[in-house]
Design a protein around this motif. Structure first.
Motif, PDB file in Angstrom:
ATOM      1  N   GLY A  26       1.823   0.189 -12.444  1.00  0.00           N
ATOM      2  CA  GLY A  26       0.506   0.001 -12.749  1.00  0.00           C
ATOM      3  C   GLY A  26      -0.380   0.093 -11.756  1.00  0.00           C
ATOM      4  O   GLY A  26      -1.847  -0.205 -11.675  1.00  0.00           O
ATOM      5  N   ILE A  27      -0.049   0.969 -10.511  1.00  0.00           N
ATOM      6  CA  ILE A  27      -0.802   1.480  -9.542  1.00  0.00           C
ATOM      7  C   ILE A  27      -1.710   2.499  -9.711  1.00  0.00           C
ATOM      8  O   ILE A  27      -2.726   2.848  -9.214  1.00  0.00           O
ATOM      9  CB  ILE A  27       0.095   1.502  -8.222  1.00  0.00           C
ATOM     10  N   ILE A  28      -0.932   3.442 -10.420  1.00  0.00           N
ATOM     11  CA  ILE A  28      -1.566   4.739 -10.609  1.00  0.00           C
ATOM     12  C   ILE A  28      -1.395   4.881 -12.132  1.00  0.00           C
ATOM     13  O   ILE A  28      -0.571   4.721 -12.716  1.00  0.00           O
ATOM     14  CB  ILE A  28      -1.024   5.819  -9.847  1.00  0.00           C
ATOM     15  N   VAL A  72      -0.713   9.745  -4.118  1.00  0.00           N
ATOM     16  CA  VAL A  72       0.610   9.343  -4.278  1.00  0.00           C
ATOM     17  C   VAL A  72       1.423  10.318  -3.060  1.00  0.00           C
ATOM     18  O   VAL A  72       1.301  11.346  -2.959  1.00  0.00           O
ATOM     19  CB  VAL A  72       1.334   9.137  -5.427  1.00  0.00           C
ATOM     20  N   VAL A  73       2.074   9.187  -2.189  1.00  0.00           N
ATOM     21  CA  VAL A  73       3.141  10.074  -1.177  1.00  0.00           C
ATOM     22  C   VAL A  73       4.521   9.584  -1.784  1.00  0.00           C
ATOM     23  O   VAL A  73       4.674   8.179  -1.662  1.00  0.00           O
ATOM     24  CB  VAL A  73       2.558   9.555   0.211  1.00  0.00           C
ATOM     25  N   LYS A  74       5.415  10.254  -1.440  1.00  0.00           N
ATOM     26  CA  LYS A  74       6.848   9.769  -1.912  1.00  0.00           C
ATOM     27  C   LYS A  74       7.362   8.610  -1.056  1.00  0.00           C
ATOM     28  O   LYS A  74       6.869   8.777   0.266  1.00  0.00           O
ATOM     29  CB  LYS A  74       7.607  11.075  -1.502  1.00  0.00           C
ATOM     30  N   LYS A  80       3.542   8.662   7.735  1.00  0.00           N
ATOM     31  CA  LYS A  80       3.546   9.740   8.652  1.00  0.00           C
ATOM     32  C   LYS A  80       2.341  10.874   8.604  1.00  0.00           C
ATOM     33  O   LYS A  80       2.295  11.756   9.193  1.00  0.00           O
ATOM     34  CB  LYS A  80       4.943  10.736   8.040  1.00  0.00           C
ATOM     35  N   GLY A  81       1.315  10.101   8.005  1.00  0.00           N
ATOM     36  CA  GLY A  81       0.127  11.080   7.931  1.00  0.00           C
ATOM     37  C   GLY A  81       0.025  11.831   6.945  1.00  0.00           C
ATOM     38  O   GLY A  81      -1.119  12.716   6.647  1.00  0.00           O
ATOM     39  N   VAL A  82       0.923  12.022   5.780  1.00  0.00           N
ATOM     40  CA  VAL A  82       0.954  12.713   4.655  1.00  0.00           C
ATOM     41  C   VAL A  82      -0.386  12.488   3.662  1.00  0.00           C
ATOM     42  O   VAL A  82      -1.221  13.352   3.299  1.00  0.00           O
ATOM     43  CB  VAL A  82       2.206  12.767   3.893  1.00  0.00           C
ATOM     44  N   THR A 104     -13.555   6.362  -4.426  1.00  0.00           N
ATOM     45  CA  THR A 104     -12.195   5.896  -4.897  1.00  0.00           C
ATOM     46  C   THR A 104     -12.243   4.491  -5.339  1.00  0.00           C
ATOM     47  O   THR A 104     -12.998   3.628  -4.970  1.00  0.00           O
ATOM     48  CB  THR A 104     -10.988   6.185  -3.779  1.00  0.00           C
ATOM     49  N   LEU A 105     -11.326   4.257  -6.351  1.00  0.00           N
ATOM     50  CA  LEU A 105     -10.969   2.863  -6.811  1.00  0.00           C
ATOM     51  C   LEU A 105      -9.668   2.833  -6.610  1.00  0.00           C
ATOM     52  O   LEU A 105      -8.768   3.464  -7.149  1.00  0.00           O
ATOM     53  CB  LEU A 105     -11.230   2.809  -8.463  1.00  0.00           C
ATOM     54  N   THR A 106      -9.151   1.761  -5.783  1.00  0.00           N
ATOM     55  CA  THR A 106      -7.793   1.549  -5.188  1.00  0.00           C
ATOM     56  C   THR A 106      -7.569   0.289  -4.995  1.00  0.00           C
ATOM     57  O   THR A 106      -8.321  -0.918  -4.633  1.00  0.00           O
ATOM     58  CB  THR A 106      -7.749   2.442  -3.816  1.00  0.00           C
ATOM     59  N   TYR A 107      -6.310   0.031  -4.841  1.00  0.00           N
ATOM     60  CA  TYR A 107      -5.545  -1.243  -4.279  1.00  0.00           C
ATOM     61  C   TYR A 107      -5.286  -1.325  -2.436  1.00  0.00           C
ATOM     62  O   TYR A 107      -4.984  -2.129  -1.878  1.00  0.00           O
ATOM     63  CB  TYR A 107      -4.507  -1.764  -4.712  1.00  0.00           C
ATOM     64  N   LYS A 108      -5.610   0.166  -2.090  1.00  0.00           N
ATOM     65  CA  LYS A 108      -5.338   0.394  -0.857  1.00  0.00           C
ATOM     66  C   LYS A 108      -6.367   0.508   0.282  1.00  0.00           C
ATOM     67  O   LYS A 108      -6.624   1.571   0.969  1.00  0.00           O
ATOM     68  CB  LYS A 108      -4.391   1.650  -0.798  1.00  0.00           C
ATOM     69  N   LYS A 109      -7.158  -0.408   0.205  1.00  0.00           N
ATOM     70  CA  LYS A 109      -8.338  -0.503   1.047  1.00  0.00           C
ATOM     71  C   LYS A 109      -8.116  -0.158   2.632  1.00  0.00           C
ATOM     72  O   LYS A 109      -9.030   0.821   2.882  1.00  0.00           O
ATOM     73  CB  LYS A 109      -8.897  -1.839   0.964  1.00  0.00           C
TER      74      LYS A 109
HETATM   75  C1  COA Z   1      -1.572   4.818  -0.090  1.00  0.00           C
HETATM   76  C2  COA Z   1      -0.764   6.095   0.392  1.00  0.00           C
HETATM   77  C3  COA Z   1      -1.114   7.469  -0.418  1.00  0.00           C
HETATM   78  C4  COA Z   1      -0.681   6.339   1.946  1.00  0.00           C
HETATM   79  O1  COA Z   1      -0.127   7.489   2.214  1.00  0.00           O
HETATM   80  P1  COA Z   1       0.448   7.680   3.617  1.00  0.00           P
HETATM   81  O2  COA Z   1       1.261   8.895   3.893  1.00  0.00           O
HETATM   82  O3  COA Z   1       1.603   6.551   3.718  1.00  0.00           O
HETATM   83  O4  COA Z   1      -0.421   7.245   4.547  1.00  0.00           O
HETATM   84  P2  COA Z   1      -0.975   7.875   5.919  1.00  0.00           P
HETATM   85  O5  COA Z   1       0.388   7.894   6.873  1.00  0.00           O
HETATM   86  O6  COA Z   1      -1.687   9.253   5.951  1.00  0.00           O
HETATM   87  O7  COA Z   1      -1.766   6.687   6.668  1.00  0.00           O
HETATM   88  C5  COA Z   1      -3.218   7.098   7.013  1.00  0.00           C
HETATM   89  C6  COA Z   1      -3.691   5.996   7.555  1.00  0.00           C
HETATM   90  O8  COA Z   1      -3.985   4.910   6.711  1.00  0.00           O
HETATM   91  C7  COA Z   1      -3.117   3.612   7.301  1.00  0.00           C
HETATM   92  N1  COA Z   1      -2.455   3.104   6.197  1.00  0.00           N
HETATM   93  C8  COA Z   1      -1.491   3.513   5.259  1.00  0.00           C
HETATM   94  N2  COA Z   1      -1.274   2.684   4.447  1.00  0.00           N
HETATM   95  C9  COA Z   1      -1.652   1.591   4.820  1.00  0.00           C
HETATM   96  C10 COA Z   1      -1.469   0.286   4.268  1.00  0.00           C
HETATM   97  N3  COA Z   1      -0.854  -0.032   3.296  1.00  0.00           N
HETATM   98  N4  COA Z   1      -2.230  -0.540   4.886  1.00  0.00           N
HETATM   99  C11 COA Z   1      -2.796  -0.554   6.088  1.00  0.00           C
HETATM  100  N5  COA Z   1      -3.043   0.921   6.629  1.00  0.00           N
HETATM  101  C12 COA Z   1      -2.336   1.873   5.916  1.00  0.00           C
HETATM  102  C13 COA Z   1      -2.047   4.274   8.521  1.00  0.00           C
HETATM  103  O9  COA Z   1      -1.944   3.243   9.453  1.00  0.00           O
HETATM  104  C14 COA Z   1      -2.837   5.559   8.851  1.00  0.00           C
HETATM  105  O10 COA Z   1      -3.936   5.068   9.784  1.00  0.00           O
HETATM  106  P3  COA Z   1      -4.241   5.894  11.209  1.00  0.00           P
HETATM  107  O11 COA Z   1      -4.534   7.236  10.863  1.00  0.00           O
HETATM  108  O12 COA Z   1      -5.218   5.099  12.074  1.00  0.00           O
HETATM  109  O13 COA Z   1      -2.745   5.826  11.936  1.00  0.00           O
HETATM  110  C15 COA Z   1       0.792   5.649  -0.010  1.00  0.00           C
HETATM  111  O14 COA Z   1       1.085   4.559   0.729  1.00  0.00           O
HETATM  112  C16 COA Z   1       1.172   5.724  -1.323  1.00  0.00           C
HETATM  113  O15 COA Z   1       1.473   6.559  -2.224  1.00  0.00           O
HETATM  114  N6  COA Z   1       1.111   4.337  -2.105  1.00  0.00           N
HETATM  115  C17 COA Z   1       1.312   4.140  -3.603  1.00  0.00           C
HETATM  116  C18 COA Z   1       0.323   4.906  -4.286  1.00  0.00           C
HETATM  117  C19 COA Z   1      -1.105   4.391  -3.965  1.00  0.00           C
HETATM  118  O16 COA Z   1      -1.307   3.224  -3.863  1.00  0.00           O
HETATM  119  N7  COA Z   1      -2.010   5.227  -4.031  1.00  0.00           N
HETATM  120  C20 COA Z   1      -3.354   4.785  -3.862  1.00  0.00           C
HETATM  121  C21 COA Z   1      -3.992   4.795  -5.117  1.00  0.00           C
HETATM  122  S1  COA Z   1      -5.776   5.461  -5.166  1.00  0.00           S
END
Ligand code: COA
Length: 152
Positions: A26-28, A72-74, A80-82, A104-109
């Motif tokens: 239910g995240i996306i 979303v990232v796998k 890793k910055g993706v 954006t509307l998200t749980y990943k503030k």
């Molecule tokens: C959210 C998501 C897309 C992040 O992708 P990612 O490739 O892991 O993120 P990155 O490696 O590019 O991180 C970028 C920055 O965000 C920070 N960050 C990433 N995820 C974080 C988290 N859960 N909590 C805190 N900081 C986070 C990293 O520390 C990094 O900071 P920096 O640039 O200062 O080093 C990934 O975790 C995901 O697919 N999650 C599940 C789906 C989701 O929640 N999508 C968002 C819905 S809109």
């Protein structure tokens, strides 16, 4: 090496497979293949050796306003910055098209703050169009997503 590129219609099946666990949680929001095809120009993929390791979309709401969604990232490729690379590619595309604000509307503030977004009250989002998707969400009407915005 990760490359960021536009999605093609032939990518849709792999995109749906990648996002499936987040849809189940239910995240996306689930989007069927017709809906993705209609909006295929909105999507940016992250690819490594021709495998899709992440994607996101920039959806336009008004002549100055767009939304980052379906990001979303796998799971094995996270932190890793993706995600940051996908968002920055979407923002650059928005800039070139004249977008002034992206929300954006998200749980990943914390993630969105790391890429330059700031939290705003959800109620301040300007158009009822933005909420049209909410009714399709598992969590409707009790929503604890956070709204964030970035000025370009
Ligand atoms: C959210 C998501 C897309 C992040 O992708 P990612 O490739 O892991 O993120 P990155 O490696 O590019 O991180 C970028 C920055 O965000 C920070 N960050 C990433 N995820 C974080 C988290 N859960 N909590 C805190 N900081 C986070 C990293 O520390 C990094 O900071 P920096 O640039 O200062 O080093 C990934 O975790 C995901 O697919 N999650 C599940 C789906 C989701 O929640 N999508 C968002 C819905 S809109």
């Amino acid at each position: 090496m990760i490359v960021f590129c536009k999605a093609k219609l032939s990518d849709i099946v792999s995109m749906q497979e990648l996002v499936k666990p987040e849809v189940e949680k239910g995240i996306i929001l689930f989007r069927n293949s017709d809906e993705i095809a209609t909006n295929i120009r909105s999507y940016i993929l992250a690819k490594e050796d021709s495998n899709i390791v992440g994607f996101g979309a920039l959806h336009f709401h008004a002549d100055d306003l767009a939304e980052v969604r379906s990001l979303v990232v796998k799971d094995t490729e996270r932190s890793k910055g993706v995600g940051k690379g996908i968002v920055n590619t979407l923002l650059e595309e928005g800039r070139q098209l004249g977008v002034k604000r992206v929300f954006t509307l998200t749980y990943k503030k914390a993630f969105f703050e790391a890429v330059g977004f700031i939290e705003i009250p959800k109620e301040s989002l300007p158009s009822h169009k933005i909420w049209a998707d909410c009714i399709k969400c598992k969590h409707f009407p009790i929503c604890d997503e956070i709204a964030l915005i970035k000025n370009l």
